[in-house]
Design a protein around this motif. Sequence first.
Motif, PDB file in Angstrom:
ATOM      1  N   ILE A 187      27.019  18.623  -4.505  1.00 13.09           N
ATOM      2  CA  ILE A 187      25.492  18.572  -4.773  1.00 13.09           C
ATOM      3  C   ILE A 187      25.032  17.200  -4.299  1.00 13.09           C
ATOM      4  O   ILE A 187      23.921  17.172  -3.642  1.00 13.09           O
ATOM      5  CB  ILE A 187      25.239  18.703  -6.141  1.00 13.09           C
ATOM      6  N   GLY A 188      25.880  16.220  -4.546  1.00 12.95           N
ATOM      7  CA  GLY A 188      25.345  14.609  -4.345  1.00 12.95           C
ATOM      8  C   GLY A 188      25.282  14.519  -2.766  1.00 12.95           C
ATOM      9  O   GLY A 188      24.530  13.968  -2.077  1.00 12.95           O
ATOM     10  N   MET A 189      26.246  14.955  -2.187  1.00 17.75           N
ATOM     11  CA  MET A 189      26.578  14.915  -0.795  1.00 17.75           C
ATOM     12  C   MET A 189      25.393  15.694   0.161  1.00 17.75           C
ATOM     13  O   MET A 189      24.768  15.210   1.020  1.00 17.75           O
ATOM     14  CB  MET A 189      27.873  15.285  -0.117  1.00 17.75           C
ATOM     15  N   MET A 190      25.079  16.852  -0.457  1.00 17.90           N
ATOM     16  CA  MET A 190      24.121  17.893   0.133  1.00 17.90           C
ATOM     17  C   MET A 190      22.657  17.191  -0.089  1.00 17.90           C
ATOM     18  O   MET A 190      21.720  17.078   0.858  1.00 17.90           O
ATOM     19  CB  MET A 190      24.119  19.144  -0.108  1.00 17.90           C
ATOM     20  N   THR A 191      22.482  16.458  -1.229  1.00 18.94           N
ATOM     21  CA  THR A 191      21.168  15.810  -1.533  1.00 18.94           C
ATOM     22  C   THR A 191      21.013  14.737  -0.439  1.00 18.94           C
ATOM     23  O   THR A 191      20.280  14.328   0.095  1.00 18.94           O
ATOM     24  CB  THR A 191      21.303  15.182  -2.910  1.00 18.94           C
TER      25      THR A 191
ATOM     26  N   LEU B 260      18.200  30.813  -7.131  1.00 18.11           N
ATOM     27  CA  LEU B 260      18.995  30.105  -6.368  1.00 18.11           C
ATOM     28  C   LEU B 260      20.090  30.637  -5.495  1.00 18.11           C
ATOM     29  O   LEU B 260      20.189  30.114  -4.551  1.00 18.11           O
ATOM     30  CB  LEU B 260      19.559  28.943  -7.562  1.00 18.11           C
ATOM     31  N   SER B 261      20.835  31.543  -6.193  1.00 20.33           N
ATOM     32  CA  SER B 261      21.667  32.174  -5.490  1.00 20.33           C
ATOM     33  C   SER B 261      21.359  32.939  -4.010  1.00 20.33           C
ATOM     34  O   SER B 261      22.035  32.686  -2.985  1.00 20.33           O
ATOM     35  CB  SER B 261      22.578  33.150  -6.165  1.00 20.33           C
ATOM     36  N   ARG B 262      20.362  33.554  -4.149  1.00 20.55           N
ATOM     37  CA  ARG B 262      19.587  34.371  -3.085  1.00 20.55           C
ATOM     38  C   ARG B 262      19.359  33.421  -2.203  1.00 20.55           C
ATOM     39  O   ARG B 262      19.425  34.087  -0.830  1.00 20.55           O
ATOM     40  CB  ARG B 262      18.907  35.225  -3.566  1.00 20.55           C
TER      41      ARG B 262
ATOM     42  N   ALA C 292      20.361  25.822  -2.395  1.00 20.94           N
ATOM     43  CA  ALA C 292      18.783  25.645  -3.146  1.00 20.94           C
ATOM     44  C   ALA C 292      18.603  24.474  -4.170  1.00 20.94           C
ATOM     45  O   ALA C 292      17.356  24.193  -3.975  1.00 20.94           O
ATOM     46  CB  ALA C 292      18.777  27.147  -3.839  1.00 20.94           C
ATOM     47  N   SER C 293      19.669  24.422  -4.950  1.00 22.24           N
ATOM     48  CA  SER C 293      19.269  23.225  -6.111  1.00 22.24           C
ATOM     49  C   SER C 293      19.045  21.838  -5.357  1.00 22.24           C
ATOM     50  O   SER C 293      18.112  21.442  -5.619  1.00 22.24           O
ATOM     51  CB  SER C 293      20.355  23.287  -6.847  1.00 22.24           C
ATOM     52  N   THR C 294      19.625  21.651  -4.255  1.00 26.06           N
ATOM     53  CA  THR C 294      19.414  20.335  -3.802  1.00 26.06           C
ATOM     54  C   THR C 294      17.874  20.284  -2.922  1.00 26.06           C
ATOM     55  O   THR C 294      17.403  19.507  -2.968  1.00 26.06           O
ATOM     56  CB  THR C 294      20.525  20.035  -2.870  1.00 26.06           C
ATOM     57  N   ARG C 295      17.837  21.509  -2.217  1.00 28.42           N
ATOM     58  CA  ARG C 295      16.662  21.619  -1.477  1.00 28.42           C
ATOM     59  C   ARG C 295      15.561  21.417  -2.427  1.00 28.42           C
ATOM     60  O   ARG C 295      14.622  20.835  -2.170  1.00 28.42           O
ATOM     61  CB  ARG C 295      16.419  23.028  -0.601  1.00 28.42           C
TER      62      ARG C 295
ATOM     63  N   GLU D 194       6.066  21.567  -0.274  1.00 28.08           N
ATOM     64  CA  GLU D 194       6.252  22.797  -1.107  1.00 28.08           C
ATOM     65  C   GLU D 194       7.619  23.261  -1.579  1.00 28.08           C
ATOM     66  O   GLU D 194       8.403  23.193  -0.739  1.00 28.08           O
ATOM     67  CB  GLU D 194       5.447  23.513  -0.298  1.00 28.08           C
ATOM     68  N   PRO D 195       7.738  23.450  -3.024  1.00 24.64           N
ATOM     69  CA  PRO D 195       8.964  23.949  -3.487  1.00 24.64           C
ATOM     70  C   PRO D 195       9.372  25.257  -2.678  1.00 24.64           C
ATOM     71  O   PRO D 195       8.471  26.113  -2.775  1.00 24.64           O
ATOM     72  CB  PRO D 195       9.103  23.898  -4.857  1.00 24.64           C
ATOM     73  N   ILE D 196      10.725  25.727  -2.598  1.00 24.15           N
ATOM     74  CA  ILE D 196      11.390  26.723  -2.240  1.00 24.15           C
ATOM     75  C   ILE D 196      11.010  27.963  -3.065  1.00 24.15           C
ATOM     76  O   ILE D 196      10.500  29.099  -2.901  1.00 24.15           O
ATOM     77  CB  ILE D 196      12.719  26.667  -1.742  1.00 24.15           C
ATOM     78  N   ILE D 197      11.232  27.631  -4.452  1.00 23.97           N
ATOM     79  CA  ILE D 197      10.972  28.486  -5.443  1.00 23.97           C
ATOM     80  C   ILE D 197      10.209  27.654  -6.622  1.00 23.97           C
ATOM     81  O   ILE D 197      10.143  26.537  -6.728  1.00 23.97           O
ATOM     82  CB  ILE D 197      12.314  29.028  -5.872  1.00 23.97           C
ATOM     83  N   ASP D 198       9.998  28.494  -7.683  1.00 31.77           N
ATOM     84  CA  ASP D 198       9.103  27.925  -8.728  1.00 31.77           C
ATOM     85  C   ASP D 198      10.385  27.001  -9.418  1.00 31.77           C
ATOM     86  O   ASP D 198      11.139  27.383 -10.028  1.00 31.77           O
ATOM     87  CB  ASP D 198       8.806  28.987 -10.088  1.00 31.77           C
ATOM     88  N   PRO D 199      10.013  25.711  -9.435  1.00 35.99           N
ATOM     89  CA  PRO D 199      10.957  24.602 -10.161  1.00 35.99           C
ATOM     90  C   PRO D 199      10.922  24.690 -11.564  1.00 35.99           C
ATOM     91  O   PRO D 199      11.937  24.135 -12.525  1.00 35.99           O
ATOM     92  CB  PRO D 199      10.512  23.448  -9.703  1.00 35.99           C
ATOM     93  N   ALA D 200      10.191  25.489 -12.310  1.00 35.32           N
ATOM     94  CA  ALA D 200       9.668  25.356 -13.811  1.00 35.32           C
ATOM     95  C   ALA D 200      11.175  25.824 -14.809  1.00 35.32           C
ATOM     96  O   ALA D 200      11.265  24.907 -15.572  1.00 35.32           O
ATOM     97  CB  ALA D 200       8.697  26.221 -14.191  1.00 35.32           C
ATOM     98  N   PRO D 201      11.928  26.748 -14.384  1.00 32.98           N
ATOM     99  CA  PRO D 201      12.932  27.101 -15.134  1.00 32.98           C
ATOM    100  C   PRO D 201      14.164  26.115 -15.141  1.00 32.98           C
ATOM    101  O   PRO D 201      14.964  26.167 -16.035  1.00 32.98           O
ATOM    102  CB  PRO D 201      13.503  28.427 -14.500  1.00 32.98           C
ATOM    103  N   TYR D 202      14.209  25.197 -14.320  1.00 30.17           N
ATOM    104  CA  TYR D 202      15.301  24.162 -14.201  1.00 30.17           C
ATOM    105  C   TYR D 202      14.907  22.673 -14.667  1.00 30.17           C
ATOM    106  O   TYR D 202      15.801  21.848 -14.743  1.00 30.17           O
ATOM    107  CB  TYR D 202      15.743  23.969 -12.462  1.00 30.17           C
ATOM    108  N   ARG D 203      13.540  22.519 -14.880  1.00 29.60           N
ATOM    109  CA  ARG D 203      13.263  21.126 -15.596  1.00 29.60           C
ATOM    110  C   ARG D 203      13.839  20.792 -16.696  1.00 29.60           C
ATOM    111  O   ARG D 203      14.214  21.910 -17.619  1.00 29.60           O
ATOM    112  CB  ARG D 203      11.674  21.180 -15.643  1.00 29.60           C
TER     113      ARG D 203
END
Length: 367
Positions: free
Chosen positions: A12-16, A62-64, A337-340, A350-359
């Motif tokens: 996660i850190g390295m991809m970020t 995120l997985s898809r 997906a989570s790092t993007r 523009e976010p790739i998916i709705d960020p609300a569920p992860y906030r």
Amino acid sequence: MSDFLIIGGGVIGMMTALQLADAGQSVTLVERGECGREASWAGGGIVSPLYPWRYGTPVSRLSRWSEGFYPELSLRLLEETGIDPEYRQKGLLYLRVEDEARALDWARQVGKPLERVGPEVIYAKEPAATPGCEQALWMPTLGSIRNPRLGQALRARLAMMPRVTLREHETVTGLERAASGGVVGARTKEGLIAAGRVIVCGGAWAAQLLESVEVALPVRPVKGQMILFKAPAGLVQRVVLMDGRYVIPRGDGRVLAGSTLEEAGFDKALSVDARESLWQSATRILPALADCEVEHHWAGLRPGSPEGIPFIGAVPGVENLWVNAGHYRNGLVLAPASTRLLVDELLGREPIIDPAPYRLAGRLGGG
């Protein structure tokens, strides 16, 4: 001073760091040990949740998104570093699935190739699989990656990038706050590492890091043990999953078998009972493994979280502090997906998916 300080050198850190550097940002990444040597190294490398139909919509989205990312990343890293992460798209055989109807219904809804197959397909694909299977589920698009090699390749690429500073074997002792309350960096024994914004990607240690700013992040360590067989090349070609345990082939013939789920805090001690349980599961899936040497036995710490939904985004009430942690069993699966998603938010894209569920807002344990 870097634009960003990333705490935690796992996938996660390295991809970020890679995505921020690709976007022209300067990044310092600090890691308490060696990059890619904790949960990112210890897992199996299956590029899918084990039973994806059993997860809620936030994890599935995120997985898809992530699924098609690894072939491209593997080719890029091989070209840039000479290290092959060994992405293999050989599919997955699910043996003895109790909720088969639910799985097939999920696959139809999301448009995922998944079909019921009989013994002629099972043993044509995996002749060494446990005998007597009359039916299984077959997912042809599933891939796996050799996660230790992925970690090596990501680290090597970051080390080449002039905008990235790697600081390994340096433990963060706390986050540094300004008088205004915002975070201005992190402290280690070497002193203050200042940055414009700080991102906590500390995996199972993320909650400890946030305690220094009085934020209670509900992320806990969940131990998993695995074993590695030295098997003849070709014994198994693809991931085979049965009764919640799995075997994963590597290109050189080695076969991983996992994994346990243990609430043991930060204890990574190995146990004879776990080794025996893993051996029994693996040899039930592939009886020929009983004649193969167990070459290695190890443990890692997953970052457990409520419903396995990661925390991605700004920390409420603490300016300049961001988090990407709590992926539980699916850190490598969800990393692209989570790092993007986080980098999009950090850079105003523009976010790739709705960020609300992860906030984090509304999901924190207190503080």
